[in-house]
Design an enzyme around this catalytic site. Structure first.
Site, PDB file in Angstrom:
ATOM      1  N   SER A  61      -0.887  -7.886   1.841  1.00  0.00           N
ATOM      2  CA  SER A  61      -0.586  -6.852   2.842  1.00  0.00           C
ATOM      3  C   SER A  61      -1.636  -6.732   3.939  1.00  0.00           C
ATOM      4  O   SER A  61      -1.389  -6.066   4.949  1.00  0.00           O
ATOM      5  CB  SER A  61      -0.425  -5.495   2.175  1.00  0.00           C
ATOM      6  OG  SER A  61       0.849  -5.417   1.589  1.00  0.00           O
ATOM      7  N   LYS A  64      -0.563  -7.578   7.335  1.00  0.00           N
ATOM      8  CA  LYS A  64       0.191  -6.621   8.170  1.00  0.00           C
ATOM      9  C   LYS A  64      -0.648  -6.134   9.355  1.00  0.00           C
ATOM     10  O   LYS A  64      -0.111  -5.793  10.409  1.00  0.00           O
ATOM     11  CB  LYS A  64       0.655  -5.439   7.306  1.00  0.00           C
ATOM     12  CG  LYS A  64       1.647  -5.849   6.204  1.00  0.00           C
ATOM     13  CD  LYS A  64       1.837  -4.744   5.184  1.00  0.00           C
ATOM     14  CE  LYS A  64       2.784  -5.174   4.070  1.00  0.00           C
ATOM     15  NZ  LYS A  64       2.890  -4.163   2.999  1.00  0.00           N
ATOM     16  N   TYR A 189       7.466 -13.779   6.487  1.00  0.00           N
ATOM     17  CA  TYR A 189       6.740 -12.687   5.815  1.00  0.00           C
ATOM     18  C   TYR A 189       6.047 -13.191   4.536  1.00  0.00           C
ATOM     19  O   TYR A 189       4.873 -12.898   4.301  1.00  0.00           O
ATOM     20  CB  TYR A 189       7.705 -11.535   5.501  1.00  0.00           C
ATOM     21  CG  TYR A 189       7.063 -10.440   4.692  1.00  0.00           C
ATOM     22  CD1 TYR A 189       6.159  -9.548   5.282  1.00  0.00           C
ATOM     23  CD2 TYR A 189       7.306 -10.310   3.332  1.00  0.00           C
ATOM     24  CE1 TYR A 189       5.532  -8.566   4.529  1.00  0.00           C
ATOM     25  CE2 TYR A 189       6.693  -9.326   2.570  1.00  0.00           C
ATOM     26  CZ  TYR A 189       5.815  -8.472   3.176  1.00  0.00           C
ATOM     27  OH  TYR A 189       5.187  -7.494   2.429  1.00  0.00           O
ATOM     28  N   TYR A 241      -1.481   2.651   1.493  1.00  0.00           N
ATOM     29  CA  TYR A 241      -0.165   3.163   1.071  1.00  0.00           C
ATOM     30  C   TYR A 241      -0.275   4.636   0.675  1.00  0.00           C
ATOM     31  O   TYR A 241      -0.873   5.420   1.388  1.00  0.00           O
ATOM     32  CB  TYR A 241       0.415   2.331  -0.096  1.00  0.00           C
ATOM     33  CG  TYR A 241       0.122   0.881  -0.019  1.00  0.00           C
ATOM     34  CD1 TYR A 241       0.678   0.106   0.991  1.00  0.00           C
ATOM     35  CD2 TYR A 241      -0.734   0.266  -0.923  1.00  0.00           C
ATOM     36  CE1 TYR A 241       0.424  -1.245   1.078  1.00  0.00           C
ATOM     37  CE2 TYR A 241      -1.003  -1.082  -0.847  1.00  0.00           C
ATOM     38  CZ  TYR A 241      -0.428  -1.832   0.156  1.00  0.00           C
ATOM     39  OH  TYR A 241      -0.702  -3.155   0.232  1.00  0.00           O
ATOM     40  N   VAL A 259      -2.299  -6.809  -2.421  1.00  0.00           N
ATOM     41  CA  VAL A 259      -2.205  -6.974  -3.872  1.00  0.00           C
ATOM     42  C   VAL A 259      -2.894  -8.245  -4.388  1.00  0.00           C
ATOM     43  O   VAL A 259      -2.972  -8.459  -5.593  1.00  0.00           O
ATOM     44  CB  VAL A 259      -0.746  -6.917  -4.397  1.00  0.00           C
ATOM     45  CG1 VAL A 259      -0.157  -5.530  -4.268  1.00  0.00           C
ATOM     46  CG2 VAL A 259       0.135  -7.964  -3.742  1.00  0.00           C
TER      47      VAL A 259
HETATM   48  N1  GLN Z   1       3.598  -9.978  -0.720  1.00  0.00           N
HETATM   49  C1  GLN Z   1       3.470  -8.634  -1.233  1.00  0.00           C
HETATM   50  C2  GLN Z   1       4.840  -7.995  -1.256  1.00  0.00           C
HETATM   51  O1  GLN Z   1       5.555  -8.188  -0.328  1.00  0.00           O
HETATM   52  C3  GLN Z   1       2.532  -7.823  -0.379  1.00  0.00           C
HETATM   53  C4  GLN Z   1       2.405  -6.402  -0.873  1.00  0.00           C
HETATM   54  C5  GLN Z   1       1.015  -5.858  -0.904  1.00  0.00           C
HETATM   55  O2  GLN Z   1       0.015  -6.547  -0.729  1.00  0.00           O
HETATM   56  N2  GLN Z   1       0.944  -4.590  -1.196  1.00  0.00           N
HETATM   57  O3  GLN Z   1       5.213  -7.321  -2.171  1.00  0.00           O
END
Ligand code: GLN
Length: 305
Positions: A61, A64, A189, A241, A259
């Protein structure tokens, strides 16, 4: 500074056993869950690293942040924020529930998966291959590392297990937020999430945002200041988040987690920080990483508040 970073790692180590690596993307489990690393880049060009700071991990993430920045540079504020909002959700990062709320009509922010997928759809390029090439080139530019690449094993693992993300994208196609081909978009993505970096790369990216987008080496503008400020504001309110409020209270630094266990942190006008610790809490944030940043924020007085 090295001594402070050592102490921060020792502090973080007290917490790593409380978490686990992400299991819903199976390839992400192939890590040493007690690893911890930290790297700092100051705006006068000094760098310090301790622990597993050279260990590579997928940025997940954290991508992003880069994609939002590039989307804003490609399209301007009105187009991007016409598709995605800037409000915190209080929901898990992969939540779908609010996409159905008629009065919203767009995902709440670009740091949750739905908002990130919508943001990726705005990256200019002829088709998915050109879009991911541009994202990868941008990742190399902002990290000042031409060797940044995509971890193909993690990418394939995401393709196999990414049905939640597909469902977010198809839902947004049905409501008109996404206009292009969903299959091609979702591959971009998955690939952006599978970009691999280490703490040093993250710290250099953080330092660039801290320095309002001006390259520390050349003095050239890489990201316009107004975009840096906007992205750091969204990192502050949405970067962890549904733990973003707690993080703002306890740490007070614009940051973005992934993650894969990384956290990118940018202390405006001061330093960039990269941390890594793949043991995650139940919200998908690095347990040890948060503790390291909390320790550094206290000792170095880094909170922006
Ligand atoms: N690739 C992970 C997903 O789309 C990224 C989510 C994350 O890092 N929180 O679920």
């Amino acid at each position: 500074m090295e001594k402070i970073l050592q102490e921060a790692i020792l502090h973080g180590q007290k917490y790593t056993h409380n978490g686990n690596p992400a299991s819903y993307i199976p390839e992400l489990q192939k890590v040493n869950s007690s690893d911890l690393g930290v790297y700092i880049r100051t705006l006068d060009g000094k760098e310090y690293g301790v622990g597993s700071y050279q260990q590579k991990f997928t940025i997940q993430s954290i991508s992003k942040v880069l994609v939002l920045t590039l989307a804003l540079m490609d399209n301007g504020f009105d187009k991007v924020f016409g598709k995605v909002g800037v409000e915190a959700t209080g929901d898990p990062f992969n939540s779908i529930v609010r996409l159905e709320l008629k009065h919203l009509q767009k995902p709440l922010n670009p740091m949750i998966n739905a908002g990130a997928i919508a943001t990726t759809s705005l990256i200019l390029g002829k088709g998915g291959n050109e879009q991911i090439e541009r994202i990868l080139d941008f990742a190399k530019l902002v990290s000042d590392n031409p060797h940044i690449s995509i971890n193909e094993d993690v990418y394939h693992s995401e393709v196999q297990t990414g049905d939640r993300n597909r469902s977010l994208a198809y839902f947004m196609k049905s409501t008109g937020v996404i206009e292009e081909d969903v299959e091609s978009l979702i591959q971009v993505y998955f690939k952006q999430c599978s970009i691999e970096m280490n703490c040093q790369d993250l710290a250099r990216i953080g330092a660039l945002y801290s320095n309002n987008g001006i390259c520390l080496k050349t003095g050239k503008e890489i990201i316009p200041k107004s975009i840096c400020r906007t992205v750091m504001a969204i990192m502050t309110t949405c970067g962890l988040y549904d733990a973003s409020g707690e993080f703002a209270v306890n740490v007070g630094i614009p940051a973005k987690s992934g993650v894969g266990g990384g956290i990118l942190a940018a202390v405006p006008n001061k330093i960039g920080i990269g941390v890594y610790g793949p043991a995650l809490d139940d919200k998908g944030n690095s347990i040890g990483g948060i503790e390291i940043l909390s320790y550094l924020s206290d000792v170095l007085d880094l909170s922006i508040f």
